[in-house]
Each structure stands twice: as C-alpha cells, then as structure tokens.
Design an enzyme around this catalytic site. Structure first.
Site, PDB file in Angstrom:
ATOM      1  N   ARG A 333       0.625  -0.956  -0.539  1.00 49.81           N
ATOM      2  CA  ARG A 333       0.424   0.101  -0.060  1.00 49.81           C
ATOM      3  C   ARG A 333       0.931   1.326  -0.088  1.00 49.81           C
ATOM      4  NH1 ARG A 333      -3.008   1.166   3.474  1.00 49.81           N
ATOM      5  NH2 ARG A 333      -4.762   2.154   2.617  1.00 49.81           N
ATOM      6  N   CYS A 364      13.715  -5.691  -2.906  1.00 51.35           N
ATOM      7  CA  CYS A 364      14.628  -5.364  -4.386  1.00 51.35           C
ATOM      8  C   CYS A 364      13.967  -3.798  -5.256  1.00 51.35           C
ATOM      9  CB  CYS A 364      15.441  -6.005  -5.303  1.00 51.35           C
ATOM     10  SG  CYS A 364      16.616  -7.390  -3.861  1.00 51.35           S
ATOM     11  N   GLU A 365      13.580  -2.503  -4.645  1.00 46.45           N
ATOM     12  CA  GLU A 365      13.402  -1.452  -4.848  1.00 46.45           C
ATOM     13  C   GLU A 365      12.821  -0.512  -3.828  1.00 46.45           C
ATOM     14  OE1 GLU A 365      11.006  -1.596  -7.734  1.00 46.45           O
ATOM     15  OE2 GLU A 365      11.405  -3.470  -7.990  1.00 46.45           O
TER      16      GLU A 365
END
Ligand SMILES: *Cc1c(COP(=O)(O)O)cnc(C)c1O
Length: 435
Positions: A333, A364-365
C-alpha cells in the site's frame, strides 16, 4: 503517546512497555511464529462486524451486511463472518471457492467485478450464487446466455456509476465518469443497461448498486449518491424496475494514523438510512433491502503486522533507514498509493520517540518503504516493529516478489493464539513450477 486509535480494541502496553494484543505479548508471538507475521484480534473483528450489523439494523432492520472479501479472507475468517450473520462480496472465482469451502451459504454471496470471465460466471450460476452485480453490456449478454444454458433465471443487480467524487486517492476512486467500473448515469449507459436487463429472459433485475471508492472520510458523497441513484431508479418504475435491493457499496474509512478521525459506523448508518428513507418517501417508492459492503473497516483495524529490525543505515544529514524482514511483498500500500501508517516499537512502547527514521523493507526496490520519516525510540537490530491497521489490503495483495515466502496469519483471543494460515515454505514457492 501510544496511538490507541489505530490499534485493535484489546491492544495495551504492559509495565515493561511491551505491546499486548488479544491478551498475547507481541514479542512472544514474534518469537513463536517468526517474523514477519500478521496478528488478527478476534475481538476487534467481531466487534466491527457487530457494529455494522447493529448500527444499521437499529435504524433500518432490513439491512444485510456483506463483507467485501477482497480486503482479506481465508476459510477461518469466512467462518467468523458467517457466525456474525454477514453475507459476502466476492470478486473472483478464487474468492467464491473460499466462500464455498468455508460452507458459506451461497445465496448470501454477491459477485462483483468489471470483467468476470465466462468460466467464473458459469461456476457462480451453476453453484447458485445469490446475486451477480453486472458491470458491463458484455456481461449482460454473457450472463443471460450462461443462465439460459443452465436453465436458470439469475438474480442480478446493476452497478451504476453516479459521477460523484468521494475525494480519495485516484487509484481507489471508482464512482466517477472516468472509471472502468459500472454503467455511467451521465452518459446514458446506465439507462440503457436497465432497459436491456429488464428485457433479458434469464436475468431478474433486483436493484441497483454503486461503490464510490475507498477510504471515504466524508459523509456527503454517500448522501449525494444515494439520493441521485434512487431518483434515477424511480424514472424506470413504469418500465418495470422494482428496486427491492439498494446497495451503496463500501468504502468506510478507518484511522491509519493517530490524527485521523473517520466517521463512526453510526454516522455512516445515519447518513445512508436517513437519505434512503427521505428520498423514498419523496418519490413514493417502497423501501428496499439495504445492502452494505464494508471490507477495510471490518478487517483493517483488527490486523497488526510484526516485523524484526535487521540492518540500520544512517546517512548523516540525509536519512536513517531501519530495514525490516518484510515490506512491499506483504504490504504494497505505501508503494502503490502513498499509504501512511503509524509504527510502534513493540518492546519499547513506553520509551520516548527520539529519532526520525524510515522503515524500509527487504525487497529489491527503492520504493519498498513501509513508513517514511517517522519518530521512534532508538532502533536496534532485533527490535520488533508493529504496524497497526494493516489487516485490510495487505495480506490480500501480498506477492512472492523476490521469492520471499508470504507471512503467516495468527488469530489472537483471550491470551491464546492460533495460526489460521501458516508461513509459506520454499517448496510452496515452487509448487506450480515444472522442470
Ligand atoms: C472494494 C469494494 C468494497 C469494499 O470496500 P472497502 O473500502 O474495503 O469497504 C465494497 N464493494 C465493492 C463493489 C468493492 O469493489
């Protein structure tokens, strides 16, 4: 100050400054079940169900509360909703399968969605679903054919789009003209859909539905849309539309942060019921059954996510990142629509918040952040972090991104805890793969 308003009803802080939910110490729950883990407080869940049923029925006995499954459902939760007398909204064959597996009476199940597949509609009709809420001309034709093939007449509602903006995030606004959902009243599509539905031999039109979006912190959009849709419906009486059911959807807000004060259930009830009664009186319309579809407002406040702190990275003068062992895989969210949350250090809840930190996930962001620039007591690796109000649209939107197993769901009540969904294993991650 402990933000009690965003935590489950049973939440308390003990002498040692540890967070207790449902009589269970969250540090012990984290130890026993591992992290990340979602804790659901059964008392809050049932209290929320009861407040919707009671507040609406007190004013309007002919109310049926339908829980919107997409907020989060599994068989154990479905059983609780059934015990509390709720019906269900489903939006896919998968949600319908859970309802059926849990022994939910299918006549109390309503099927929503803007693009239900022929397969889903066929299953729903054959299994005897209560209502299909038709969302497009394509579906009107398709469903009529499917019902005819099954030798049935299917009860339906039509989803109209009243063109009213509820002032929430653009991704969660659904009742305006530029939306993939529903038949627009303004463009004339809704009128056309009602006429077509009335002419279909294997469909029985029971009434109209709209859903404005979510979460809606204002009462006025409900008042305006209820009045508008009822007046619109009255125009079709001579053509044979009998509104025996009226569904103003869900979207009832909850507090995510300490400063938010959403209307009480009683206020939503008062607004919708008084508008329904006065508009029907004005139009000389018979009072329909009222269908209410809360999702978030039932399960959201009951859920608390627990994470363990791992790496801490301080970039002097820039930001301090506190990384936890979950993130966007279990709660998308914040990344999806800038949702904000309170964060509590579950073992240090009586300590002063002394540092500004950003709670990052392990995915991994760079956008994998659960809460930005929030105040916490000094964080150390191993601390348990609690994020409240995370019961809705977190587990239900969870993914296996980076092939992280999805977390378990634990129900707590009177000092006892029970797993209602186990943690996924690595084997689960490869269950569907073929070599
Ligand atoms: C999502 C949805 C709901 C529930 O919305 P909440 O904000 O969770 O209450 C109700 N009705 C329909 C048609 C929906 O799509």
């Amino acid at each position: 100050m402990f933000p009690q308003n965003v935590f489950p009803d049973t939440a308390e802080i003990n002498q040692q400054g540890q967070l207790i939910i449902g009589g269970c110490n969250t540090l012990e729950l984290a130890e026993e079940y591992g992290t990340p883990v979602y804790i659901f407080d059964e008392a809050t869940l049932r209290n929320r169900c009861r407040s919707f049923v009671n507040e609406f029925r007190k004013l309007y006995p002919a109310t049926q509360v339908l829980y919107a499954s997409k907020a989060y459902i599994n068989p154990a939760l479905a059983k609780i909703f059934h015990e509390e007398g709720l019906g269900l909204d489903v939006v896919s064959g998968g949600e319908l399968a859970v309802a059926q597996y849990a022994g939910f009476p299918l006549e109390k199940v309503y099927f929503h969605g803007n693009n239900k597949t022929p397969h889903e509609l066929t299953e729903a009709v054959e299994q005897g679903i209560g209502r299909v809420v038709v969302d497009s001309f394509h579906e009107l034709d398709l469903l009529n054919q499917i019902a005819a093939d099954a030798g049935k007449v299917q009860d339906i509602l039509i989803r109209v789009s009243p063109g009213i903006d509820p002032h929430t995030h653009v991704y969660t606004t659904t009742g305006i003209i530029d939306s993939k959902f529903g038949f627009s009243i303004q463009t004339g599509d809704a009128a056309k859909a009602i006429r077509q539905a009335l002419a279909k031999s294997n469909l029985k039109l029971k009434g109209l539905h709209f859903h404005l979006g979510s979460p809606i912190f204002e009462l006025d959009p409900y008042r305006a849309a209820t009045e508008l849709v009822l007046k619109f419906a009255a125009g079709f009486r001579e053509e044979g539309l009998e509104m025996t059911e009226f569904s103003p959807g869900g979207g009832f807000a909850i507090a995510y942060t300490h400063d938010q004060e959403p209307p009480a259930v009683a206020e939503y009830a008062e607004t919708i019921v008084s508008t329904l009664q006065s508009t029907c009186a004005e139009l000389g319309m018979e009072l329909p059954t009222l269908l209410i579809e809360p999702g978030r407002s039932i399960i959201g406040p009951a859920g608390v996510a627990l994470y363990r702190v791992g790496a801490i990275k301080d970039i002097p003068g820039v930001r301090k990142y506190v990384s936890v062992d979950g993130g966007m895989g279990d709660n998308i969210r914040p990344a999806l629509y800038q949702a904000t949350y309170e964060v509590v250090s579950a073992g240090k809840a009586n300590q002063e918040s002394v540092e500004k930190v950003t709670i990052a996930g392990k995915y991994c962001e760079s956008g994998d952040v659960l809460a930005s620039d929030i105040m916490l007591p000094t964080a150390e690796s191993g601390d348990i972090i609690a994020i409240p109000a995370s019961g809705a649209y977190c587990p239900s939107m969870a993914s296996n991104y980076n092939l992280n197993p999805r977390p378990p769901m634990v129900l707590v009540k009177d000092g006892k805890s029970r797993v209602i969904r186990r943690r996924e294993s690595y084997q689960d991650l490869m269950l569907c793969d073929i070599t």
